[in-house]
Design a protein around this motif. Structure first.
Motif, mmCIF file in Angstrom:
data_model
loop_
_atom_site.group_PDB
_atom_site.id
_atom_site.type_symbol
_atom_site.label_atom_id
_atom_site.label_comp_id
_atom_site.label_asym_id
_atom_site.label_seq_id
_atom_site.Cartn_x
_atom_site.Cartn_y
_atom_site.Cartn_z
ATOM 1 N N LEU A 13 0.810 -1.210 0.000
ATOM 2 C CA LEU A 13 0.000 0.000 0.000
ATOM 3 C C LEU A 13 0.846 1.265 0.000
ATOM 4 N N GLY A 14 2.138 1.120 0.206
ATOM 5 C CA GLY A 14 3.042 2.257 0.099
ATOM 6 C C GLY A 14 2.898 3.290 1.199
ATOM 7 N N VAL A 15 2.465 2.848 2.379
ATOM 8 C CA VAL A 15 2.240 3.769 3.493
ATOM 9 C C VAL A 15 3.111 3.346 4.671
ATOM 10 N N PRO A 16 3.877 4.259 5.257
ATOM 11 C CA PRO A 16 4.676 3.903 6.434
ATOM 12 C C PRO A 16 3.794 3.440 7.588
ATOM 13 N N GLU A 17 4.281 2.502 8.362
ATOM 14 C CA GLU A 17 3.532 2.039 9.531
ATOM 15 C C GLU A 17 3.361 3.162 10.548
ATOM 16 N N HIS A 18 2.227 3.134 11.229
ATOM 17 C CA HIS A 18 1.952 4.099 12.288
ATOM 18 C C HIS A 18 2.465 3.536 13.610
ATOM 19 N N PRO A 19 3.038 4.366 14.484
ATOM 20 C CA PRO A 19 3.585 3.848 15.742
ATOM 21 C C PRO A 19 2.579 3.082 16.598
ATOM 22 N N ALA A 20 1.306 3.492 16.540
ATOM 23 C CA ALA A 20 0.284 2.823 17.352
ATOM 24 C C ALA A 20 -0.520 1.814 16.552
ATOM 25 N N PHE A 21 -0.860 2.144 15.313
ATOM 26 C CA PHE A 21 -1.753 1.300 14.525
ATOM 27 C C PHE A 21 -1.034 0.243 13.694
ATOM 28 N N GLY A 22 0.245 0.440 13.445
ATOM 29 C CA GLY A 22 0.934 -0.491 12.566
ATOM 30 C C GLY A 22 0.643 -0.167 11.117
ATOM 31 N N PRO A 23 0.592 -1.178 10.239
ATOM 32 C CA PRO A 23 0.423 -0.914 8.804
ATOM 33 C C PRO A 23 -1.019 -0.607 8.430
ATOM 34 N N ALA A 24 -1.172 0.088 7.313
ATOM 35 C CA ALA A 24 -2.489 0.245 6.704
ATOM 36 C C ALA A 24 -2.970 -1.124 6.211
ATOM 37 N N THR A 25 -4.265 -1.295 6.131
ATOM 38 C CA THR A 25 -4.809 -2.605 5.751
ATOM 39 C C THR A 25 -5.792 -2.479 4.602
ATOM 40 N N LEU A 26 -5.873 -3.549 3.831
ATOM 41 C CA LEU A 26 -6.828 -3.678 2.721
ATOM 42 C C LEU A 26 -7.462 -5.049 2.838
ATOM 43 N N THR A 27 -8.782 -5.070 3.072
ATOM 44 C CA THR A 27 -9.464 -6.320 3.395
ATOM 45 C C THR A 27 -10.704 -6.521 2.541
ATOM 46 N N PRO A 28 -10.815 -7.651 1.823
ATOM 47 C CA PRO A 28 -12.075 -7.933 1.122
ATOM 48 C C PRO A 28 -13.150 -8.330 2.119
ATOM 49 N N THR A 29 -14.338 -7.767 1.978
ATOM 50 C CA THR A 29 -15.405 -8.035 2.946
ATOM 51 C C THR A 29 -16.657 -8.650 2.333
ATOM 52 N N ALA A 30 -16.773 -8.651 0.998
ATOM 53 C CA ALA A 30 -17.964 -9.239 0.374
ATOM 54 C C ALA A 30 -17.691 -9.508 -1.099
ATOM 55 N N VAL A 31 -18.345 -10.549 -1.613
ATOM 56 C CA VAL A 31 -18.266 -10.891 -3.035
ATOM 57 C C VAL A 31 -19.664 -11.267 -3.511
#
Length: 389
Positions: free
Chosen positions: A225-243
């Protein structure tokens, strides 16, 4: 915090029970659901009027009330929510019974961990502020038709009606009675994969959109995702939730598959930039085609513990509990990010335990209800009385 007296709970507990006994569940109608609208107009608004507040309704049915001078440059806004998660499998969700737990008395019912206890605490604090008077700034309260929608529409509607934005804002939602100084944002989006329909006995005559969707899902599983990790949250996430696929017919190769994704945003990220990066990264081969459709958006939030607003919050906690304000970073999103995006310091704060959200057993400790109502009132005093900051 010392044990609360019966007097301290005498008005707050019945008010909370009244709110719980008036269901306001989420449906497909979202903010326009008649039950949610009725909760505001028939249950909550009369309580505000009984306190002597002048109220108005906006076009979405949100109620707005304000007291105190508007020309001092000092203002504090509390945001409450009417909509709760559906009762689902919870038994007796609207009886609002008072129960005994190993940690003390509690009120049980749908919405007490999320929206309705924080709403009660805020109204209790406003009542106390009205009783004491002498506000040296503007105190604004709004009860939104939202609560479970995952978008900022209701708050945006209210903000358009305000003559001036607030100096500080408190989003009244259950946070384990801690100050949520940061939360992730979120974009929902769909990837629509297009193929060609045919009878499933001759699949070579079609282009199966399911096969194309599998390629999308595979690519996104390993996407940077090309985003630096956040000190508290960690990495950004991308999650499939429905198909879902269409047409839904027997023995048919589908020509459309819709894959829904949840992209959590870290503080500092912009929704459209995040979506554009994903669009540019997707490479789906012929013969499939893919299109993107953006859904609801919520902005991330982060407040420094060195900020003037947090110092007010800390002082409010110290007055009530004798201890510093507990803070944490919250994974779920609500409206605090809407404020911070416009430069308004905001937090989420309320009684109610996050792990009970949407569960089949929801209860809130009476002690927590009273404590946070006191903290809310102490914050009003901090922000709207005494020296400005």
């Amino acid at each position: 915090m010392p044990n609360i007296s019966p007097t301290e709970a005498a008005s707050l507990v019945p008010l909370l029970q009244t709110f719980v006994r008036f269901p306001s569940q989420q449906t497909d109608l979202q903010e326009s659901d008649p039950e949610v609208q009725a909760f505001i107009r028939e249950c909550a608004a009369p309580k505000l009027k009984a306190l002597g507040l002048e109220i108005e309704f906006d076009e979405m049915g949100n109620v707005i009330a304000a007291i105190g001078p508007a020309d001092t440059g000092r203002s504090l806004m509390f945001v409450g929510y009417a909509m709760t998660h559906p009762a689902a499998r919870m038994q007796n969700p609207f009886t609002a019974e008072l129960i005994d737990t190993p940690r003390g008395q509690a009120v049980r019912g749908r919405g007490v961990a999320e929206q309705k206890t924080a709403l009660t605490a805020a109204i209790g604090a406003i009542e106390q502020a009205l009783a004491h008077g002498q506000l040296q700034g503007r105190l604004i309260f709004t009860l939104l038709t939202a609560g479970e929608t995952g978008r900022h529409d209701a708050l945006a509607s209210v903000m358009k009606r305000l003559p001036a934005p607030p100096q500080y804002a408190v989003v009244c939602i259950g946070t384990d009675s801690k100050v949520a100084i940061g939360n992730k944002g979120r974009i929902d989006f769909d990837v629509i994969v297009a193929g060609k329909t045919s009878h499933s006995s001759v699949p070579w005559e079609g282009i199966n959109a399911i096969a194309g969707a599998c390629r999308v899902i595979t690519q996104f599983e390993s996407l940077d995702l090309g985003v630096p990790e956040h000190p508290a949250f960690g990495p950004a996430t991308l999650t499939p939730t429905a198909v879902s696929s269409s047409p839904r017919a027997t023995h048919t190769v589908p020509d459309t598959v819709r894959v829904t994704y949840d992209r959590r945003l870290l503080p500092g990220e912009e929704p459209q930039e995040a979506l554009s990066a994903i669009q540019e990264a997707l490479h789906i081969p012929e013969p499939w085609k893919a299109a993107f459709e953006l859904g609801p958006v919520m902005y991330p939030n982060e407040l420094s513990t060195d900020s003037p607003f947090f110092k007010h919050l800390d002082q409010a906690y110290r007055q009530v509990t004798g201890q510093e304000a507990p803070s944490f970073y919250c994974n779920f999103a609500l409206d605090a990010g809407y404020f911070s995006r416009d430069g308004i310091p905001a937090v989420m704060l309320g009684p109610g335990e996050v792990h009970q959200f949407h569960s089949s057993e929801e209860h809130v400790l009476v002690e927590d209800l009273v404590k946070i109502s006191k903290v809310y009132y102490a914050l009003i005093e901090e922000c709207l009385s005494g020296p400005s900051a």
